[in-house]
Design a protein around this motif. Structure first.
Motif, PDB file in Angstrom:
ATOM      1  N   HIS A   1      36.806 -49.220 -75.370  1.00  0.00           N
ATOM      2  CA  HIS A   1      37.048 -49.879 -76.648  1.00  0.00           C
ATOM      3  C   HIS A   1      38.243 -50.825 -76.499  1.00  0.00           C
TER       4      HIS A   1
ATOM      5  N   LYS B   1      32.274 -43.222 -82.511  1.00  0.00           N
ATOM      6  CA  LYS B   1      33.229 -43.589 -83.552  1.00  0.00           C
ATOM      7  C   LYS B   1      32.494 -44.295 -84.693  1.00  0.00           C
TER       8      LYS B   1
ATOM      9  N   LEU C   1      35.106 -49.193 -86.490  1.00  0.00           N
ATOM     10  CA  LEU C   1      36.389 -48.514 -86.271  1.00  0.00           C
ATOM     11  C   LEU C   1      37.326 -48.718 -87.463  1.00  0.00           C
TER      12      LEU C   1
ATOM     13  N   PHE D   1      36.688 -40.960 -86.229  1.00  0.00           N
ATOM     14  CA  PHE D   1      36.500 -40.888 -84.783  1.00  0.00           C
ATOM     15  C   PHE D   1      35.985 -39.538 -84.320  1.00  0.00           C
TER      16      PHE D   1
END
Length: 541
Positions: free
Chosen positions: A133, A214, A218, A237
Motif C-alpha cells: 500500500h 482493508k 482506506l 483495516f
C-alpha cells in the motif's frame, strides 16, 4: 485422539501446544532456541500427551518483530537452522504421532523482502509498489500521511520514503502491509502454502487473519482512540468481509492435502463474527480470544462458554479454548492480578493465588468440547517475568510511543528444563532473555514425577481427556441448575466438571467418583464434598 473421535477429524478435539522457537530449546549454545532444539524435546511433548505442535515463525527474518517480519517465506532463518532441519523436525514429529502446524504471516512482509526492496527501487506508480500500500500523502506537499490510521505498535501506521510516497504498516515500520487486491500477492501465497504442505506441514496458524483486506479507499477513522493489538473494535483495516474469499481459495488448496488445517488468529468484535472464518468452505478453527480475555468469574465464564458454543454450532466448527500465548500475559500472572488489569500486566500480583486459579482454569478449559491450546511453559505454571530490565527488552512496541503496552517479552522468556545450569537446561550458555533465579524450582526436571506438580496435573488431565469417551467431542454442555453461587457445574456423557471460582470452600453433593482435582486430594464425607476455593474437580458419574 479421544476414543470418541475415531470417525471425526483429528483437529476437532485436539490439544495443541504452541512453541515459540526462540525460547523453547537451544541446541548450539548461542542463546537462541532453534529447530534442532525443538526436535530434541519432541519426546517431552509426546509424553505430555498433546496432539499437535504449533510453531511460531522460523522463516528467514531480520527479527524486527520476533520473526513476524518475514523476508523469505520459503527459507528457514539461520538462527533457527536450515530447511533440512525443518524436514527432520516434521519427520520426527510424525514418527512420534505429533502433528506440526506452522505460522504463516500473510498480512505483511519484512521491509527486507525482495519485493519491498524492489518496490522502493522502482519508485512511485511502479507495478511492484502495487503489491503493497504505497500512496501519496495529504497536505500541500504530501507531508501528511494518507489517512489517520495508527500502528498497533504505536505512532502512525504510515512511513514516508525519500521519493515522497508513504507505505502502510499496521505494525512496525519494518513490516509493510501487503495489498491483497494484487493478483501477484494472492498467487504467491498459494504457492507458499503448497511449498510447506509438500514438505509435510499439517496445517497453518494464520497470523492477523482478520487484517488482509482493508476498507475500500482506506478511509480515515476520525478519532484518536484507535485499536491496540488485543482489542475487538470495529476498524476499517480489520475483519473486512473480503477476507473470506481469500480463505475460500486457500481451503480449495487443501483438497490435495488430506487432514491438513487452517487456524485463524482473528480478533473480531464478536464471537459470531469469528464464526464467519470457520464456515464449512473456509478455515477450520479460529482462536477464541473472548474466552482468553474473560475474568475468573463464574457468570462471565458461563456466558462466554455458551456464546462460543452457540456461535460455532451453526457453522459446524469446533469451539477453541486458549488461556495464554506469545502476545499476552501468562494466565498464572493474569489471574494473580485484579480483574480488568488487561492482557499486558506489569506487576507479579499474588503468585500463589494466580497459580491456583491457573490450574483450575486449565482443568475447566480441558473439560470443554472442542480444541484446546496450551502455550509453552504454562504446564510448568510459569508466571510472566514482569521485571525484565529495559535494556534487554526486544518487543518493538516497547520501544515505540503509545500503542500496545509493549510487555510481551515477559511471556517469551526461555523455558527452564533443569534445576541448575546457566540457562536451566535451555542451552549451554546464557539465554536471549534472562530467566529468574527461582525458575530452577519450576523446571521440567524439578516437576517431573512429583505428585501435585503443575506439570503432572497437565499430564494427568490430558491423559484423562484422551481416555474418557466424549470428553473433548461434541458441541454442548449441560449446566447443573442450582449450583452454589460462584460455582460452575456442567455434565457431559458420564462426566462432570465443578469449578469453584470463589476464594471460600463450598459444600456440594458429590456427583460421582473424583477423577482429578486442581488443588490436590478431595475427601468425601457422607456423599458430600467441600470444594476448596479456586478449584476445579473432574468427576466420573
Amino acid at each position: 485422539m479421544n476414543s470418541s473421535s475415531l470417525s471425526t477429524e483429528w483437529w476437532r478435539d485436539a490439544v495443541i501446544y504452541q512453541v515459540y522457537p526462540r525460547s523453547f530449546a537451544d541446541s548450539d549454545g548461542d542463546g537462541t532456541g532453534d529447530l534442532p532444539g525443538i526436535r530434541s524435546r519432541l519426546p517431552y511433548l509426546r509424553d505430555l500427551g498433546v496432539d499437535a505442535v504449533w510453531l511460531s515463525p522460523f522463516y528467514a527474518s531480520p527479527q524486527a518483530d520476533g520473526g513476524y517480519d518475514v523476508s523469505d517465506y520459503r527459507a528457514v532463518d539461520p538462527r533457527y537452522g536450515t530447511l533440512d532441519d525443518a524436514r527432520a523436525l516434521i519427520t520426527s514429529a510424525h514418527e512420534l504421532g505429533l502433528k506440526i502446524i506452522a505460522d504463516i504471516v500473510p498480512n505483511h512482509s519484512s521491509d527486507q523482502h525482495v519485493w519491498f526492496q524492489q518496490a522502493l527501487a522502482e519508485g512511485p506508480g511502479s507495478p511492484m509498489r502495487s503489491r503493497y500500500h504505497f500512496l501519496p500523502g495529504r497536505g500541500e506537499n504530501g507531508e501528511e500521511p494518507p489517512n489517520d490510521w495508527d500502528s498497533i505498535f504505536g505512532g502512525p501506521a504510515w512511513t514516508r520514503v525519500p521519493d515522497g510516497d508513504w507505505y502502510l504498516h499496521l505494525f512496525a515500520p519494518e513490516q509493510p502491509d501487503f495489498n491483497w487486491n494484487s493478483p501477484e500477492v494472492a498467487a504467491e501465497f498459494l504457492d507458499i502454502l503448497r511449498f510447506w504442505l509438500d514438505l509435510g506441514i499439517d496445517g497453518f496458524r494464520i497470523d492477523v487473519a482478520h487484517g488482509l483486506v482493508k476498507a475500500e479507499g482506506l478511509p480515515s477513522i476520525g478519532h484518536a482512540d484507535q485499536l491496540h493489538l488485543l482489542g475487538n473494535d470495529v476498524m476499517p483495516f480489520f475483519d473486512q468481509d473480503g477476507v473470506h474469499e481469500i480463505y475460500r481459495t486457500w481451503r480449495r488448496v487443501l483438497a490435495d492435502y488430506p487432514d491438513r488445517i487452517f487456524v485463524a488468529e482473528a480478533w473480531t468484535p464478536t464471537v459470531a463474527r469469528s464464526a464467519n472464518y470457520v464456515r464449512p468452505d473456509e478455515l477450520h478453527q479460529a482462536f477464541n480470544f473472548e474466552y482468553l480475555d474473560t475474568a475468573w468469574d463464574a457468570s462471565a465464564l458461563r456466558k462466554v462458554i455458551d456464546s462460543s458454543l452457540d456461535a460455532m454450532r451453526p457453522v459446524g466448527a469446533p469451539a477453541t479454548w486458549v488461556l495464554s500465548n506469545h502476545d499476552v500475559t501468562r494466565h498464572a500472572t493474569r489471574f494473580a492480578n485484579p480483574p480488568g488489569s488487561g492482557t499486558q500486566i506489569r506487576t507479579p500480583g499474588d503468585r500463589e493465588l494466580g497459580l491456583r486459579r491457573a490450574r483450575a482454569a486449565t482443568l475447566l478449559m480441558l473439560a470443554l468440547p472442542g480444541s484446546a491450546y496450551a502455550y509453552q511453559g504454562e504446564e510448568l505454571g510459569l508466571p510472566d517475568v514482569t521485571d525484565l530490565p529495559d535494556e534487554v527488552r526486544q518487543d518493538p512496541s516497547f520501544h515505540r510511543a503509545s500503542g500496545q503496552d509493549g510487555f510481551r517479552d515477559g511471556c517469551r522468556v526461555p523455558l527452564p528444563w533443569t534445576r541448575s545450569g546457566s540457562s536451566y537446561g535451555f542451552g549451554d550458555g546464557d539465554s536471549w532473555l534472562p530467566q529468574p533465579a527461582e525458575w530452577g524450582d519450576l523446571s521440567v526436571e524439578a516437576q517431573t514425577g512429583v505428585e501435585g506438580s503443575t506439570l503432572e496435573l497437565y499430564r494427568s488431565a490430558i491423559a484423562i481427556r484422551r481416555d474418557v469417551p466424549g470428553l473433548g467431542a461434541g458441541d454442548a454442555v449441560t449446566w447443573r441448575d442450582g449450583a452454589p453461587a460462584g460455582v460452575l457445574w456442567f455434565e457431559r456423557d458420564g462426566f462432570a466438571c465443578t469449578v469453584n471460582t470463589t476464594k471460600e470452600r463450598v459444600r456440594i453433593t458429590a456427583p460421582g467418583r473424583v477423577l482429578l482435582s486442581s488443588s490436590g486430594p478431595l475427601p468425601l464425607t457422607d456423599g458430600s464434598a467441600d470444594l476448596p476455593g479456586d478449584t476445579t474437580v473432574w468427576w466420573e458419574l
